[in-house]
Each structure stands twice: as structure tokens, then as C-alpha cells.
Write a protein that holds these residues in place. Structure first.
Motif, mmCIF file in Angstrom:
data_model
loop_
_atom_site.group_PDB
_atom_site.id
_atom_site.type_symbol
_atom_site.label_atom_id
_atom_site.label_comp_id
_atom_site.label_asym_id
_atom_site.label_seq_id
_atom_site.Cartn_x
_atom_site.Cartn_y
_atom_site.Cartn_z
ATOM 1 N N TYR A 1 55.928 -3.172 72.965
ATOM 2 C CA TYR A 1 56.242 -1.898 72.321
ATOM 3 C C TYR A 1 57.629 -1.956 71.707
ATOM 4 O O TYR A 1 58.543 -2.595 72.234
ATOM 5 N N ARG B 1 58.666 -6.201 77.532
ATOM 6 C CA ARG B 1 57.552 -5.676 76.751
ATOM 7 C C ARG B 1 57.915 -4.381 76.041
ATOM 8 O O ARG B 1 57.060 -3.649 75.577
ATOM 9 N N SER C 1 51.059 -14.346 76.613
ATOM 10 C CA SER C 1 49.642 -14.277 76.956
ATOM 11 C C SER C 1 48.903 -13.292 76.064
ATOM 12 O O SER C 1 47.768 -12.932 76.345
ATOM 13 N N ILE D 1 60.547 -6.284 81.789
ATOM 14 C CA ILE D 1 59.667 -7.446 81.700
ATOM 15 C C ILE D 1 59.480 -7.882 80.253
ATOM 16 O O ILE D 1 58.551 -8.620 79.924
#
Lengths: 278, 441, 316
Positions: free
Chosen positions: B207, B281, B202, B279
Motif C-alpha cells: 500500500y 507493506r 511473494s 513489515i
């Protein structure tokens, strides 16, 4: 004129909507989060309505029976605190309102000043005293501590309220030979009902909000109150399990919100009356 | 008349409520029990050991610890283990408050960043005589050092947790990186840079490399891992505090750069990094053994998520080899304890092969005892092996000192100064130097 | 209590001027003493002990060994800049939150006091945040403000108000505002309800009289509503000031006083001094000075309000 009034109406409706959004959206988000599975929780864009609501967080929570104990303890302690606060603050507030004595304003100031320091800076002294008097791990002891944190403002609010009640009634009752306590209990108190409601609600919420007193004075699981229980289970070392945290938040506010909705008729009128007089 | 009735009823109700509160709360017996003499534990003398801990209340570890206490009670019918659950963030303050009136629990759980304060205080007791030299010599040297104060062992490293590098295989693949962890810091930063260019489906930022920079003592302690990797230290060659060194400045520069370049989130706690990693990220971050269970839960994918990530030694930097630090949940025995021998017995029991195995199966806990760490059950998986391997590539933390916890907080604050407030690493290092010299006398 | 009643009753027979006064005194003592005793017991003694501690050199490491060190704790406190900084942060926070609360609370109360549909239902639901314990509020707002997947950043980005996610709780300029927002959310309902309650107590004929004098809505607000609410305003704002002055859990959970020192208020500083720097004496000294600040503040506050009284009274 008519048009400007309509514009005014629209503006205030918009402002009201903004307020409601600010106050209520976080609650909606809390509720929503508690029904989301971790696999959709962090998705962006977020689901505004759960596509696949799960109740597993609630099941997990209620499988842990100890939470019911926490609720019970919190309710019990908050009700007791409210009752004791009402009793003590009504008497003291009446005294401060009706009698003139030396050092009165100093006394009032000292009472208020007890609320000015944060609990953290008093923890060690408080704990030592409670230990000496055997009041640790005792809900009665917790009630006493919470009562004193509710008392100062309650005394002040109820005093302001008494100030607004004309003294004539009491004087005529006195002439009729009624005792001082009789006057207070039978004549003044019934007039103060709304004021009592407002300080009652105030003390209930204050004691319901407590965290530091209960975590310091009580360290047995069976006697622990809800906030301490939440901190110990969910603000832990390892991770933020947001959906579980939000679940316990929802369950902790539902009973008390229902209680408030139930009392809402009295509440608004109680707060109304309590705050104004003086 | 009816008014009068009502008042009476209210008074009655209040009185009733009060007695209800009082009578149910009358549970203060254990602290008021007559002081038993602290001789050797007689076999049938009833003993209650109070054990203050946060792990006994947290969902992930609660079950395992209750099981351990039950097994101990089965072996020692006269002993009752009474758990005193205190939240992680409050346990130090609360146990010191209890100790102020001689009321401290017999055993207190702590962790490496808080331990110096306990060790330097007069509320805990040395353990050398209680545990015996055989036990103490079995501990891994760096852990033994971390739990020693003034030449005496003041706490037991119970659940040791070396910091290792977690990396997300899927993100590595997506960024076109090799299917292995970086070997050096330079490589790690290069990989992190590539991962940071990725976006989620999305379009959200990913990171590359997470470092914890929230203002907490533990994050200052974690920063030492980086300082060590840059071949720095808190002390100079003569053992005097000196952090105004090129190595420390380079470390602060490293923090500043990874935040500025968007490789690392800003102001994160370790908890936040675990969430982000779960998740998908966050590409890499260093953490203890806690990772696996947390990822399973937060990713929403359960055990299937285990194959998404890998774990490796902390990459080598200026020292040419992997350097990490060893965190550990520790156990201390309070000076007020009436039954120090039994408390020590319980600690030995908890750190024994069987209980550590139980804890290992539940939460991937390792052992700080060399004789147990080499056992096959603690070397069964790659995860185990890496943790064990890293435990031998650990540099001890600064010698315990009464100002050490405060020093950790100051280090964390220095990291915040360069990452959040935009201060230059040179200035932050010299300010930190002045502060630490004052604190660590 | 029962005893006092009997005393009182037996006294009625020989009612001389003096005994009447004595009886008043006894009655007063009987009704005030429960509250005073309770306060003295759990708060009074700890406060005195804490003041006493502030003159001693005492560390958390050896709590039982005290040595008198005069005013050294106070001198140390003023010697380093942290104390002044925390006082400034605390005042900034208290001023911001109370001002916001008051202005927004007044606006919302005015709207709710008007004729709007579903007035009663709205008045009730806006109360809900008030019943939510502070620690839960803190967690909830951390979740909303979460920089990477929090809803606040998402919405603001979606509306193109910001172009990249903000680090609400770890940005040196935003952190205090973020905590303030959480505090506002929790405290606004109480303010609104109290002000609304006050407004409803204002007799309608006062407005009628003002209208006859040709006052428009704005003038009615300035010359009728505001002066009539004086007591309510004084009470609720002073409560709000004191409560926020000592706010601890919100800061402790949301920021621990960071980033750097951006949200280190006095309560965070005194906690840090006592439990991380291990200096109980200095921590107690912070408490003592704090108490002085608060007493001074309340005194000035009361003076200001009595000055306002003359002005407000003169308006009609």
C-alpha cells in the motif's frame, strides 16, 4: 447396499475432517504463531512449520511473574464460583423440581430473566452496590457476582435433571423417617452426580470466560484475573504484537485444557447424563 | 456411610475455598481510609495517590513509569503512588463507573479523543489554581486549547504526539522515487500511486498511503487532520457547526479515492497501519511519536530497522503549509481526590524536564511545555526535530464540548460510509452535518 | 441450614397435616433462598435500578443529578432509526449463529455418536475451543482474518476461491459473518457435547423397535432421535439464544460495531449510548425494552416447544 454404506462412511469421514479442521486448525495456528519470530511471522506464503522456532516470547512472558498471580487468581475464583454455584443451584433446583407452589413459573422466569441483560448495561449500578458493601477489590465479591451469572441456567439444568429421577425412592425414605435434608443429601444427590458434573463444568467455564466483572470489580494487579491481565497487557494502545498475544493465549488455555483432559472420563459421562433427562 | 462422609468432605472443602477467597481479597483499605482534609499537603501526612493509567501496564512504557513513580516516592517519602492499571479500551468507561460512587482515582490518564467527555463532566476539577499561570502559559498554545474547557485548563497534555508523516525509504527506492518525503498532498498521492504498484517478493500487495478508518472516535479525530489540510473545519466563520462544505466533501473524496484505488488498506486501525509499515507493506502513513519502538519490535529487525524509514512534516495541501493535529496522553485530577495539591505536584513532576527526558529516552515522548521542548536533549535527532517542528504546525482541535467525542465517532462513521459503504461524499457530508448540528449544541 | 434440619427433626414428633405442610414450606424456603438472595443481591437490584434510571434524564457527565422525564427516553429511542437497526442486526446474528450451531452441532453429534475410530479422543479434542475465553477467541480470529497477512485470505487465494484478499472485518457484508464464524467456533463444542449427551441417553430398544417397524436411518432420526432430544434441544438452544443476544466482547473487540453500523447489536448500541453519547437514561431504556423483548421471546419459545411436544409424542 454395502457400497452405499461405504459411500456414507466416506462422506461422514470427510464431514468430520472438515469439522476437525475448523475447530482445531485455529488452535494449531495459535500455537505455531507463538513460536515464530517477528521476522518470519508476516511472511507469505507462511511457514506451516517453524523453520527456526523461538521461545523468546515465552521467556518474556514468564519473566513477568505477575502472570502466575493472574493464573492463580483465575483458578481460585473459578473453583470457588463453581463450588458455590453447585451448592446453591442444587438446592434451588431440587426445590423447583419437587415442590409445587404459587408463582413457581413466574419465579423460574424471573430467575432466567436475570441473565438476559448484558453486564455492560448494569455496570454502574453493580459497582455502586459493591462499593457500598465494601466488596470491591475482593475476590469473594467477584465470586458472588460470577455465581449469580452461572446460577440461572444451572438451576434450570439441574431442575430438568431432578425431574427425571423417580420420586418413589424419596417417598419410601420419608416413610422410614428420614429428614428432608437427609433425603436430599443421602439419597438424591448421589444419583445426581453426573448432573452436578455438567453444571460444575458449565459454571467453571463461564467464570473462566469472564472479563467485564473482573475488570470492573477488581483493579489491583495482585487480585486480577487472567483475562483482565491479558487485556491490560496485550490489547493495548500501540500495536498488535501477534506472537506475544498468541503466546499468552496458549499459556492461558494449556492448564485448563489439561484439566479437562484429566477429567474427560467424567466430563463426557457427566454431560451425557446431565443433558438428557427430563 | 461412606457417601455421608463424602458429602461432609465436599461441604468442608467448599467452606474452605470460600474463606480462602474472602481472606485473600481483603484489600479495600485505601478507599475506606478516613477522609483527610484537603489542606496543603503536610510534610509527613501519609498520602496515597491512585493513578489510573493504561501505560503503566503496557510493556513498552511500564518500566519507565514505574521508575518515575519510584523517583517521586524518593522525593516524597510520605507519598505512595498506587497504580490502577486499566486497559486502554476500557479506561474511560471504568473511571466513570468508579466516579459514580465517589471512588475515582486521584489521577486519570486519558487521550485527546476522550478528553472532551472528562472535561465536560463533573468528575474532574480545573487545574488553573493547582498548577499556576506560569506552568499553564508555558504550554504550547494549541495543546493548551485542546485541554481547556470553558476557559479553564481541565487536563495536562502529558505526552504530546503530533501526527507526522512516516515514509519507508526502501519502498521509495524500489518504486524509483526520490529519496525524500513528499512536500504536498498531490505529490504524496502521486508517490503513493507508484508505491501501490509494487509487490512484495511473494507477490503480495503493497500500500502507498495508509489512513486509519476503523470505527473509533480517535479515527474521527485523525480525519480532522485531513479536513484541516483541505482548509476545512467543523465550524463556519461564525463558529457554528457546518461540515456540509466543499472542503469536507473534498476530504471525504480523498478518503474514498485512496481506498478505492488501493492506495490505503480498508478499515484499518492505527495499530494495523503500524504493523503493515513495519513489515514493508506500507509506503507512508501519519502517526505520533509511537512509531519507532513498535517498528523495531514488529519488523523483527530491532534497531537496524531505524534506518529503513524517515519522518517528515505532514505535506502541505490547500493551505499551502503543513497542518497537523496534536494528540496527547493527558492527565486529569478527579474531583473526588482528597489530595489535589499532591496530585498536581505529581503531574508537575511527571511533566518536568527530568521525567520527560526519561520518558523521551524510553519512548520518544516530547514535551508540550515550550521551555522544555527547546532543550537540546529533545532536539538531538532528526526524529526529535521533526516532531518538535510539527508541534509548531498544529491547528487546535474543535473547542471542547460535551458532544465532541461523539462527534469524532460520527466523523469516523462518515469516513466509513464513503470508503466501505460506497456512499457519495456529498451525501455523507450532509448526513454528518445534520448529526453534528444535533450533537454539538 | 443446620437450623432448618433441627426444625425439621423436632417437627416429626407431632406430625399433624398442617405442620407437615409448614415444614415443607420451611424446607422449600431454606433450599431456595440462598440462590434467590444471591440473584437478588447482585443482579436483581442492578436491574431494578437500571429500569428506574430509564425514566430519568441522566447523563454520564453529571451522574448524580437526575430529573424525571417520563417516557422521553423511550420516545427518543424509537424516534431515531438506530434502535430498530440494532434490533434487526441482533436478531439476524442470533438467528444465524443459533441455527448454524444447531444444524452443524447436530451433524457432528450424529457422526460422533456413530462407530468411528478414535471416538473418545475426538470427542475430547473438539471440546477445546469451548474452554477458550471469548476475548482470546476474538483475538485469535482477528489474527486469522487479518486482511493483509492473515492465513484465511492466504489459503482462500491459494485455492483460487477468491482472487484478492477480503476485508473480513471491515466489509459491510462480511463483518457479521466473520464475527459469527468466531462465535460458532467457540460455541459449537458445547452444542455438540450436549446433543451427543442427549443422544447417548436414548435407550437402544427404541431404535430396535423403529427398525422392526421398517424405519430407515432417516426415519429413525426424524421419529426417534429428534423427539427424544426435545428437552435437550430446548435447553441448549434457549441458552444459546440468550447468550448470543447479549454478546458483547466479541463484537467490541473484533469490530466495535462497524463498519458503519453493520455489526452494531443491541449490546453495542446500549454501550455506545451510555458511554459515548453519554446518555445513561436512554441506555437504560434500551435495557428495559431489551428485557421485554427477551421475556416475550422466551415465552413464545416455550409455547412453541409445548406445541411441538404434542406432535413429537404422536409420532410413536
Amino acid at each position: 447396499m454395502n457400497r452405499s454404506r461405504r459411500i456414507n462412511g466416506v462422506v461422514s469421514a470427510l464431514i468430520l475432517a472438515a469439522f476437525l479442521l475448523f475447530l482445531l486448525f485455529p488452535l494449531y495456528w495459535m500455537l505455531l504463531t507463538s513460536f515464530k519470530d517477528n521476522s518470519v511471522l508476516f511472511k507469505l506464503p507462511p511457514e506451516w512449520w517453524p523453520s527456526n522456532p523461538v521461545t523468546s516470547h515465552y521467556e518474556k512472558l514468564f519473566a513477568d511473574k505477575v502472570f502466575l498471580t493472574y493464573y492463580r487468581n483465575s483458578l481460585l475464583v473459578s473453583f470457588c464460583t463453581t463450588a458455590v454455584t453447585l451448592l446453591a443451584s442444587t438446592f434451588a433446583g431440587y426445590g423447583f423440581s419437587r415442590f409445587q407452589f404459587r408463582f413457581k413459573s413466574l419465579a423460574m422466569m424471573s430467575i432466567l430473566s436475570t441473565q438476559m441483560l448484558p453486564v455492560v448495561s448494569l455496570l454502574i449500578a453493580l459497582y455502586t452496590m459493591y462499593n457500598n458493601y465494601g466488596l470491591l477489590n475482593n475476590r469473594g465479591g467477584l465470586v458472588i457476582a460470577l455465581t449469580t451469572s452461572c446460577l440461572p441456567f444451572s438451576i434450570w439444568m439441574i431442575k430438568v435433571f431432578f425431574d427425571g429421577i423417580p420420586i418413589d425412592l424419596e417417598e419410601s425414605a420419608k416413610i422410614d423417617g428420614a429428614s428432608r435434608f437427609g433425603i436430599l443429601l443421602r439419597i438424591v444427590l448421589p444419583l445426581t452426580k453426573p448432573g452436578l458434573f455438567s453444571i460444575g463444568i458449565y459454571s467453571f467455564i463461564l467464570s473462566w470466560d469472564d472479563f467485564l466483572y473482573s475488570i470492573t470489580l477488581i483493579n489491583q494487579d495482585a487480585l486480577r484475573s487472567l483475562n483482565a491481565g491479558i487485556a491490560i497487557r496485550y490489547i493495548g494502545e500501540l500495536s498488535y504484537d501477534w506472537s506475544s498475544i498468541m503466546t499468552v493465549c496458549v499459556t492461558s488455555i494449556v492448564p485448563i485444557s489439561l484439566l479437562f483432559l484429566f477429567f474427560q472420563k467424567y466430563m463426557v459421562s457427566g454431560l451425557t447424563a446431565g443433558a438428557v433427562k427430563g | 456411610m461412606s457417601k455421608h462422609w463424602k458429602t461432609g468432605l465436599v461441604t468442608l472443602a467448599v467452606a474452605g475455598l470460600l474463606t480462602a477467597c474472602g481472606s485473600n481479597g481483603n484489600n479495600n483499605d485505601s478507599s475506606a481510609s478516613p477522609a483527610a482534609s484537603s489542606g496543603s499537603p503536610a510534610a509527613d501526612e501519609p498520602i496515597t495517590l491512585k493513578f489510573a493509567s493504561w501505560s503503566i501496564s503496557e510493556e513498552a512504557t511500564k518500566g519507565a513509569l514505574e521508575e518515575m513513580a519510584n523517583q517521586f516516592a524518593a522525593q516524597h517519602p510520605n507519598v505512595k503512588i498506587e497504580f490502577v492499571g486499566i486497559p486502554f479500551g476500557d479506561i474511560k468507561q471504568q473511571t466513570f463507573v468508579m466516579a459514580s460512587s465517589g471512588n475515582a482515582p486521584d489521577i486519570i490518564q486519558t487521550f485527546t479523543a476522550s478528553f472532551p467527555t472528562y472535561a465536560a463532566s463533573d468528575i474532574v476539577r480545573p487545574l488553573d489554581d493547582l498548577l499556576g499561570q506560569d506552568y499553564i502559559n508555558d504550554l504550547l498554545p494549541s495543546y493548551k486549547e485542546d485541554y481547556t474547557y470553558d476557559g479553564k485548563l481541565m487536563g495536562v497534555p502529558w505526552a504530546p504526539s503530533p501526527y507526522v508523516l512516516y515514509w519507508n525509504k526502501e519502498l521509495f527506492k524500489k518504486a524509483g522515487l526520490p529519496d525524500r518525503a513528499p512536500q504536498t498532498y498531490d505529490e504524496m498521492l502521486e508517490f503513493a500511486g507508484k508505491i501501490s504498484k509494487l509487490k512484495t517478493d511473494s507477490g503480495e500487495q503493497v500500500y502507498g498511503l495508509g489512513e486509519a478508518t476503523e470505527k473509533l472516535p480517535i479515527n474521527g479525530m485523525i480525519a480532522l487532520r485531513n479536513i484541516y489540510s483541505f482548509n476545512g473545519s467543523v465550524f463556519d466563520a461564525d463558529g457554528k457547526v457546518n461540515v456540509n462544505t466543499p472542503e469536507v466533501i473534498a476530504t471525504l473524496k480523498y478518503y474514498q479515492d485512496i481506498v478505492k484505488d488501493g492506495l490505503s488498506p480498508q478499515g484499518a486501525k492505527l495499530k494495523d497501519l503500524r504493523n503493515l509499515f513495519s513489515i514493508g507493506r506500507l509506503g507512508m502513513y501519519a502517526d505520533g511519536y509511537y512509531g519507532r519502538k513498535v517498528f523495531q519490535n514488529l519488523s523483527g529487525k530491532g534497531e537496524a530497522f531505524d534506518s529503513v524509514w524517515g519522518v517528515s512534516l505532514i505535506p502541505a495541501n490547500k493551505t499551502g503549509e503543513s497542518v497537523s493535529i496534536g494528540e496527547a496522553h493527558g492527565l486529569v485530577i478527579s474531583k473526588d481526590s482528597k489530595h489535589p495539591e499532591m496530585a498536581a505536584e505529581f503531574i508537575k513532576f511527571l511533566t518536568d524536564r527530568d521525567m520527560i527526558k526519561l520518558y523521551h529516552d524510553n519512548s520518544d515522548v516530547m514535551s508540550a511545555r515550550q521551555s522544555i521542548g527547546v532543550l537540546p536533549e529533545f532536539n538531538a535527532t532528526d526524529f526529535d526535530k521533526t516532531l518538535n517542528d510539527q508541534m509548531h504546525h498544529i491547528k487546535a482541535l474543535p473547542t471542547n464540548n460535551q458532544g465532541l467525542e461523539q462527534a469524532y465517532l460520527e466523523i469516523a462513521e462518515a469516513v466509513q460510509k464513503v470508503t466501505v459503504a460506497g456512499e457519495s461524499p456529498e451525501k455523507a457530508a450532509s448526513e454528518l452535518d445534520a448529526k453534528l448540528k444535533q450533537i454539538m449544541k | 441450614m443446620e437450623k432448618a434440619v433441627r426444625l425439621d427433626a423436632s417437627g416429626t414428633g407431632r406430625a399433624s397435616r398442617l405442620s407437615e405442610k409448614t415444614k415443607d414450606g420451611l424446607f422449600l424456603a431454606a433450599i431456595i433462598s440462598p440462590a434467590l438472595l444471591l440473584l437478588l443481591f447482585t443482579i436483581g437490584i442492578p436491574i431494578v435500578k437500571s429500569l428506574y434510571l430509564s425514566f430519568y434524564d441522566v447523563t454520564l457527565l453529571r451522574m448524580k443529578s437526575l430529573s424525571w422525564n417520563g417516557f422521553a427516553n423511550y420516545r427518543n429511542l424509537f424516534a431515531d432509526g438506530d434502535f430498530g437497526h440494532s434490533v434487526a442486526v441482533t436478531f439476524r446474528y442470533v438467528f444465524t449463529i443459533v441455527a448454524l450451531q444447531f444444524v452443524l452441532g447436530m451433524a457432528l453429534a450424529l457422526i460422533l455418536n456413530g462407530k468411528i475410530p478414535m471416538r473418545r479422543a475426538i470427542r475430547t479434542v473438539v471440546l477445546i475451543p469451548w474452554v477458550i475465553p471469548t476475548i482470546i477467541g476474538a483475538l485469535l480470529w482477528m489474527w486469522l482474518f487479518q486482511p493483509q497477512y492473515g492465513i484465511v485470505n492466504y489459503v482462500l487465494q491459494y485455492l483460487h476461491l477468491i482472487d484478492k484478499p477480503l476485508n473480513w472485518l471491515s466489509d459491510i457484508h462480511l463483518a457479521l459473518w466473520a464475527v459469527t464464524a468466531a462465535a460458532l467456533w467457540k460455541q459449537l463444542p458445547f452444542m455438540v457435547t450436549m446433543l451427543l449427551a442427549g443422544m447417548q441417553g436414548i435407550p437402544g430398544d427404541m431404535y430396535e423397535a423403529a427398525m422392526i417397524d421398517g424405519a430407515n436411518k432417516r426415519q429413525q432420526f426424524w421419529y426417534v432421535t429428534l423427539p427424544m432430544l426435545k428437552n435437550t434441544i430446548q435447553t441448549v438452544t434457549l441458552i444459546a439464544c440468550i447468550e448470543n443476544f447479549k454478546m458483547f466482547p466479541l463484537f467490541w473487540i473484533m469490530t466495535s460495531g462497524g463498519p458503519v453500523d453493520a455489526t452494531t447489536t443491541l449490546s453495542i448500541l446500549s454501550y455506545k449510548t451510555a458511554f459515548i453519547d453519554l446518555d445513561l437514561g436512554k441506555g437504560a431504556a434500551i435495557g428495559a425494552i431489551w428485557l421485554v423483548i427477551m421475556l416475550l421471546f422466551s415465552w413464545i419459545y416455550n409455547r412453541l416447544f409445548s406445541i411441538g411436544e404434542g406432535k413429537g409424542g404422536g409420532a410413536h
